[in-house]
Design a protein around this motif. Structure first.
Motif, mmCIF file in Angstrom:
data_model
loop_
_atom_site.group_PDB
_atom_site.id
_atom_site.type_symbol
_atom_site.label_atom_id
_atom_site.label_comp_id
_atom_site.label_asym_id
_atom_site.label_seq_id
_atom_site.Cartn_x
_atom_site.Cartn_y
_atom_site.Cartn_z
ATOM 1 N N ASP A 1 0.849 -1.188 0.000
ATOM 2 C CA ASP A 1 0.000 0.000 0.000
ATOM 3 C C ASP A 1 0.884 1.237 0.000
ATOM 4 O O ASP A 1 2.024 1.225 0.466
ATOM 5 N N ILE A 2 0.344 2.306 -0.554
ATOM 6 C CA ILE A 2 0.997 3.610 -0.548
ATOM 7 C C ILE A 2 0.048 4.578 0.145
ATOM 8 O O ILE A 2 -1.078 4.796 -0.319
ATOM 9 N N ASP A 3 0.491 5.113 1.277
ATOM 10 C CA ASP A 3 -0.344 6.020 2.071
ATOM 11 C C ASP A 3 -1.689 5.378 2.370
ATOM 12 O O ASP A 3 -2.732 6.030 2.321
ATOM 13 N N GLY A 4 -1.658 4.071 2.653
ATOM 14 C CA GLY A 4 -2.855 3.372 3.084
ATOM 15 C C GLY A 4 -3.718 2.801 1.977
ATOM 16 O O GLY A 4 -4.721 2.142 2.264
ATOM 17 N N ILE A 5 -3.353 3.006 0.711
ATOM 18 C CA ILE A 5 -4.150 2.499 -0.411
ATOM 19 C C ILE A 5 -3.394 1.353 -1.085
ATOM 20 O O ILE A 5 -2.340 1.573 -1.682
ATOM 21 N N PRO A 6 -3.892 0.118 -1.002
ATOM 22 C CA PRO A 6 -3.231 -0.994 -1.690
ATOM 23 C C PRO A 6 -3.278 -0.786 -3.209
ATOM 24 O O PRO A 6 -4.287 -0.308 -3.749
ATOM 25 N N CYS A 7 -2.208 -1.135 -3.883
ATOM 26 C CA CYS A 7 -2.133 -0.914 -5.337
ATOM 27 C C CYS A 7 -3.242 -1.646 -6.075
ATOM 28 O O CYS A 7 -3.739 -1.162 -7.103
ATOM 29 N N HIS A 8 -3.635 -2.830 -5.591
ATOM 30 C CA HIS A 8 -4.696 -3.588 -6.265
ATOM 31 C C HIS A 8 -6.070 -2.926 -6.137
ATOM 32 O O HIS A 8 -7.014 -3.360 -6.805
ATOM 33 N N ALA A 9 -6.188 -1.912 -5.311
ATOM 34 C CA ALA A 9 -7.465 -1.223 -5.135
ATOM 35 C C ALA A 9 -7.357 0.260 -5.472
ATOM 36 O O ALA A 9 -8.249 1.040 -5.124
ATOM 37 N N ASP A 10 -6.294 0.651 -6.167
ATOM 38 C CA ASP A 10 -6.015 2.068 -6.401
ATOM 39 C C ASP A 10 -6.491 2.477 -7.798
ATOM 40 O O ASP A 10 -5.796 2.283 -8.789
ATOM 41 N N ARG A 11 -7.692 3.028 -7.867
ATOM 42 C CA ARG A 11 -8.250 3.413 -9.163
ATOM 43 C C ARG A 11 -7.452 4.550 -9.808
ATOM 44 O O ARG A 11 -7.281 4.585 -11.023
ATOM 45 N N ASP A 12 -6.960 5.482 -9.002
ATOM 46 C CA ASP A 12 -6.159 6.569 -9.559
ATOM 47 C C ASP A 12 -4.921 6.029 -10.269
ATOM 48 O O ASP A 12 -4.521 6.556 -11.312
ATOM 49 N N LEU A 13 -4.331 4.979 -9.708
ATOM 50 C CA LEU A 13 -3.122 4.401 -10.294
ATOM 51 C C LEU A 13 -3.456 3.553 -11.522
ATOM 52 O O LEU A 13 -2.877 3.742 -12.598
ATOM 53 N N LEU A 14 -4.387 2.599 -11.362
ATOM 54 C CA LEU A 14 -4.642 1.614 -12.420
ATOM 55 C C LEU A 14 -5.462 2.177 -13.575
ATOM 56 O O LEU A 14 -5.242 1.794 -14.735
ATOM 57 N N ALA B 1 -11.193 -4.611 2.645
ATOM 58 C CA ALA B 1 -12.396 -5.255 2.110
ATOM 59 C C ALA B 1 -12.917 -6.227 3.163
ATOM 60 O O ALA B 1 -12.137 -6.850 3.879
ATOM 61 N N ARG B 2 -14.236 -6.392 3.236
ATOM 62 C CA ARG B 2 -14.802 -7.209 4.308
ATOM 63 C C ARG B 2 -14.802 -8.698 3.989
ATOM 64 O O ARG B 2 -14.873 -9.522 4.898
ATOM 65 N N ASP B 3 -14.759 -9.048 2.676
ATOM 66 C CA ASP B 3 -14.776 -10.454 2.305
ATOM 67 C C ASP B 3 -14.316 -10.587 0.861
ATOM 68 O O ASP B 3 -13.904 -9.604 0.223
ATOM 69 N N GLU B 4 -14.391 -11.827 0.331
ATOM 70 C CA GLU B 4 -13.927 -12.080 -1.029
ATOM 71 C C GLU B 4 -14.695 -11.252 -2.056
ATOM 72 O O GLU B 4 -14.108 -10.727 -3.013
ATOM 73 N N ALA C 1 -13.546 -7.661 -1.952
ATOM 74 C CA ALA C 1 -12.196 -7.552 -2.492
ATOM 75 C C ALA C 1 -12.220 -7.597 -4.011
ATOM 76 O O ALA C 1 -11.524 -6.819 -4.688
ATOM 77 N N ALA C 2 -13.026 -8.512 -4.568
ATOM 78 C CA ALA C 2 -13.135 -8.596 -6.024
ATOM 79 C C ALA C 2 -13.710 -7.303 -6.593
ATOM 80 O O ALA C 2 -13.178 -6.741 -7.567
ATOM 81 N N ALA C 3 -14.790 -6.815 -5.991
ATOM 82 C CA ALA C 3 -15.404 -5.582 -6.481
ATOM 83 C C ALA C 3 -14.428 -4.418 -6.416
ATOM 84 O O ALA C 3 -14.324 -3.614 -7.348
ATOM 85 N N MET C 4 -13.685 -4.333 -5.322
ATOM 86 C CA MET C 4 -12.735 -3.241 -5.141
ATOM 87 C C MET C 4 -11.665 -3.258 -6.228
ATOM 88 O O MET C 4 -11.338 -2.221 -6.827
ATOM 89 N N SER C 5 -11.113 -4.427 -6.523
ATOM 90 C CA SER C 5 -10.054 -4.541 -7.526
ATOM 91 C C SER C 5 -10.575 -4.277 -8.929
ATOM 92 O O SER C 5 -9.973 -3.527 -9.707
ATOM 93 N N PHE C 6 -11.711 -4.900 -9.275
ATOM 94 C CA PHE C 6 -12.220 -4.732 -10.636
ATOM 95 C C PHE C 6 -12.734 -3.321 -10.862
ATOM 96 O O PHE C 6 -12.602 -2.777 -11.965
ATOM 97 N N ASN C 7 -13.281 -2.691 -9.861
ATOM 98 C CA ASN C 7 -13.667 -1.283 -9.987
ATOM 99 C C ASN C 7 -12.444 -0.386 -10.177
ATOM 100 O O ASN C 7 -12.504 0.644 -10.854
ATOM 101 N N ALA C 8 -11.328 -0.768 -9.562
ATOM 102 C CA ALA C 8 -10.112 0.034 -9.682
ATOM 103 C C ALA C 8 -9.490 -0.061 -11.064
ATOM 104 O O ALA C 8 -8.780 0.851 -11.491
#
Length: 815
Positions: free
Chosen positions: A264-277, A308-311, A314-321
């Motif tokens: 994570d960078i400043d608390g945001i994991p790269c797999h969930a970072d929409r600004d980055l991806l 993320a609270r569950d699988e 986590a999937a929604a967070m990554s694919f939305n990013a």
């Protein structure tokens, strides 16, 4: 299946890809769409009796049958030949059987993509074993690195591989990090040049094999050099240092895929970072390929990061990013229906991702050519071996030499070869080579390749070479520790010390002393044994707290040096180590990193002077772990005090000696003032080989911004060239640097160039500067660079007023 006359539009190879995608997507159920968004990690069998590949760090339990998993299709199959030891032809047959099932037994017949690791060669049984990426960078030869990529790409295509998980574009910042060996060094421009050329070679002109840029981004700047640890960098440094190589590979080589990093960078994991991806990669840079998860990276959002609270979340967070495919399995993607029902993701978002996956499969020609030919597997050959040898021989760096080298084969009556590594082929290999990878899988690890001891005996004869091991690095290779921080409760990890595999026995040092005393010269091989997750001393998850030689190797070296016999040290491994003050007492020192299957012959040829050294350091050698972080392109105030004895590097970035000497003279600046819009800095100077042997100098161009709106580094690499000269021959070198390359990031993330004075320095390393000039960039104010700004400098050389040499591996290489 449908008859040819009734074939749907998506099966028409003559139709436009976007039309084929739209037709196929319109026919898909939600289950079939989700199936394209994940992989399966299986041990494939030609008879179709596939088995799960279960691991502690990914796919711990399956909870679903293989038949059920494959019923609706599949996005990717994970490492079909690299997951376990299998003869390549048999592995291709097994992959074909899975592909047949996808094409013939699923409703829509969508083929599956196959990916493999390929960082240091295709990571499967019998493939060519190339040197480590640090070696690639140490050649300072982009054309050769492109050749390496071409060979690996050819071998990958022959086994039906569609995506290779390389290159690593992390910029080294802390050599204690175990994955330092996977990097291309500490300079973002050097990493970018070598990285994009590797991508060009791997993907080929047709881009029918996807390279995967990783780990996006900043993974190498983790706290304390600890794997997966958080990264603390500001947005300007992030953009200028860690994003630059990725930007170069995307824009210059049209890289087909990108893999986010675990941290994570400043608390945001790269797999969930929409600004980055999405914001940076897709919208700002125009990336049009696939974003694939690092193994279990989606899973970690809820198991470790706790965002993320569950699988399903986590999937929604990554694919939305911006993620496209979950690797290596299906742990989270299969829960997307639940996330959809909860409103955490929309079907429109899923459709957008599926379009990208399908478009990639159509573009790769998978629907027309789904199978590989097991009779055309090509993993070895004289051409591949030559490239592997050349990469090894051009990457070894001569750090010091009192004249003992080169060794004279005719007059040396007795040569002592000493140390724990010269008779171990695994000591020549990096962590992502197949034999080393097997160690942590609990399988036998062997490598049928020559060792330095064998190569030296072949040149000097058995009778004149005496071998004494002296000590071990690791006495018995075995599986290592848990893979991820968080796989063990933190209190347990802190309070329960794990016994180290590293040997502390000194009982055989006396044998080495005896061998050295009775020899003309002692060549001592020391360094690392690569191994993942503490199954070795370097590699992924094998971080360290020291830059001292692992185990008792320092004691061995001190004992040999104390005999008075001239001692040459050959250091192999994945990070730079210090010699505990012996640097001034040894006769010579060579840093060979992990030179691969050609390393033994390359080192023997270099030690005996059959070929000359031309490698240069791609990263600095900090004085100690207390000097970390140290990189050559630091800020002026980095030392902390006027004279910080622990700061700095004995052997700096770009450094390296050879068996000849070069002189620089006559720097001419074509224009002392250049316009900020479209301007180019052009310099010319002479270089002469003033020694008695032919050699190759690596000419390096550095720039310092004397006045800027933000604090700038003391110097930055902006160009380089390999210049090969016979004794007494002079060359006139021309180097051009686009003004665009003098950029840095502003507070909005824009790359800007400001008018003002720039010091331009020509040298043989980042420390050894021989020529200087001042160039003034003229303009009315700061200029924001466009998307396609000029990223590359160029260089050429004219010998004795002749034509410029071509861009080739054995001549000047444009950087």
């Amino acid at each position: 299946m449908n008859n040819a006359s009734e074939a749907p539009l998506y099966r028409n190879p003559g139709a436009a890809i976007e039309d084929r995608v739209a037709d196929l997507l319109g026919r898909m159920t939600l289950e079939e769409k989700i199936a394209q968004l994940h992989a399966a990690w299986l041990k494939l069998s030609p008879d179709g009796n596939h088995q799960w590949r279960v691991a502690d760090f990914a796919q711990r339990t399956t909870g679903i049958s293989i038949d059920t998993l494959l019923e609706h299709g599949l996005g990717q199959i994970t490492r079909p030949l690299g997951t376990h030891t299998v003869d390549p032809e048999e592995g291709v047959r097994a992959l074909n059987e899975l592909q047949r099932r996808m094409v013939e037994e699923t409703r829509l017949g969508i083929p599956v993509m196959s990916h493999e690791e390929c960082l240091v060669g295709l990571m499967i049984k019998d493939a060519t074993l190339f040197p480590a990426p640090l070696n690639y960078a140490a050649t300072w030869n982009p054309a050769l690195v492109e050749q390496v990529g071409e060979v690996i790409g050819q071998q990958a295509r022959s086994i039906g591989c569609h995506q290779g998980l390389a290159p690593v574009l992390d910029v080294s910042r802390d050599p204690r990090w175990g994955r330092t060996e996977e990097t291309l060094g500490e300079d973002p421009y050097l990493v970018g040049v070598m990285g994009y050329r590797y991508v060009k070679g791997l993907q080929g002109e047709q881009r029918d094999l996807l390279a995967t840029l990783k780990h996006f981004a900043g993974h190498s700047a983790s706290e304390g050099g600890r794997n997966h640890a958080p990264v603390h960098v500001g947005p300007r440094e992030f953009n200028d240092v860690f994003l630059l190589p990725f930007e170069m590979a995307v824009k210059l080589a049209d890289a087909g895929s990108v893999m986010p990093a675990y941290h994570d960078i400043d608390g945001i994991p790269c797999h969930a970072d929409r600004d980055l991806l999405t914001g940076t990669l897709r919208e700002k840079w125009g990336f049009d390929g696939l974003i694939v998860a690092d193994y279990a990276g989606v899973n970690l959002l809820y198991t470790h990061h706790g965002v993320a609270r569950d699988e399903a979340s986590a999937a929604a967070m990554s694919f939305n990013a911006g993620l496209d495919i979950e690797l290596p399995g299906h742990e989270c993607a299969l829960h997307l229906k639940e996330a959809l029902a909860r409103g955490e993701i929309t079907e429109d978002t899923i459709d957008t991702i599926v379009r990208r996956v399908l478009a990639t499969k159509f573009r790769l020609g998978l629907f027309e050519r789904p199978y590989a030919d097991p009779d055309k597997v090509e993993l070895r050959g004289e051409g591949a071996s030559r490239v592997a040898y050349q990469a090894a021989v051009e990457s070894a760096v001569l750090l010091c030499n009192d004249g003992t080298l080169p060794l004279n084969v005719e007059t040396t009556s007795k040569l002592a070869v000493i140390g724990p590594t010269p008779n171990d082929p695994l000591a020549l290999l990096a962590g992502y080579s197949f034999p080393v990878h097997l160690i942590n899988a609990g399988e036998h690890a062997g490598a049928a390749m020559a060792t330095p001891l064998q190569a030296l005996r072949a040149r000097f004869g058995d009778a004149r070479v005496v071998y004494a091991k002296g000590c071990d690095v690791i006495e018995a290779r075995s599986q290592g520790a848990p893979v991820y921080p968080g796989d063990v409760e933190m209190d347990d990890a802190i309070n329960e010390a794990r016994a180290s595999l590293i040997s502390t026995s000194r009982e055989h040092i006396a044998d080495a002393v005896h061998a050295a005393k009775n020899a003309d010269v002692a060549v001592v091989f020391v360094g690392d044994l690569a191994g993942l997750f503490q199954s070795g001393t370097v590699g992924e998850g094998s971080d360290t707290d020291s830059l001292d030689l692992p185990g008792v190797q320092q004691a061995l070296l001190e004992a040999v040096v104390a005999t008075g016999t001239p001692t040459v040290v050959v250091l192999t491994g994945g990070r730079p180590y210090n010699l505990g003050g012996l640097e001034d007492k040894v006769a010579g020192e060579i840093m060979a990193f992990a030179p691969g299957e050609g390393g033994a012959d390359a080192l023997a040829d270099l030690l005996t002077g059959t070929v000359n050294f031309s490698g240069r350091l791609p990263l600095s050698v900090p004085k100690s772990a207390g000097a970390v972080p140290y990189v050559y392109n630091h800020k002026l105030k980095s030392a902390g005090t006027p004279i910080a004895f622990h700061f700095g590097s004995r052997y700096p970035f770009g450094f390296g000696l050879s068996y000849t000497r070069f002189e620089y003279r006559g720097l001419e600046c074509k224009q002392h003032e250049v316009p900020i819009e479209g301007g180019t800095v052009e310099l010319q100077f002479e270089i002469e080989n003033v020694g008695s042997r032919a050699g190759t100098e690596v000419v390096q161009m550095y720039v310092r911004d004397r006045l800027a709106s933000t604090v700038r580094p003391v110097r930055e690499l902006k160009g380089f060239a390999r210049v090969s000269l016979e004794p007494g021959v002079r060359g006139k070198v021309t180097m051009t640097i686009p003004v665009d390359m003098l950029n840095f990031s502003d507070e909005h993330g824009n790359r800007i160039v400001e008018p003002g004075e720039f010091e331009v320095m020509v040298g043989s390393s980042s420390r050894d500067i021989h020529l200087r000039a001042t160039v003034i960039v003229v303009g009315d104010g700061a200029r924001i660079l466009p998307r396609n700004w000029r990223m590359l400098s160029a260089s050429s050389v004219a010998l004795d007023e002749t034509m410029s040499q071509p861009d080739a591996a054995d001549s000047v290489v444009a950087s």
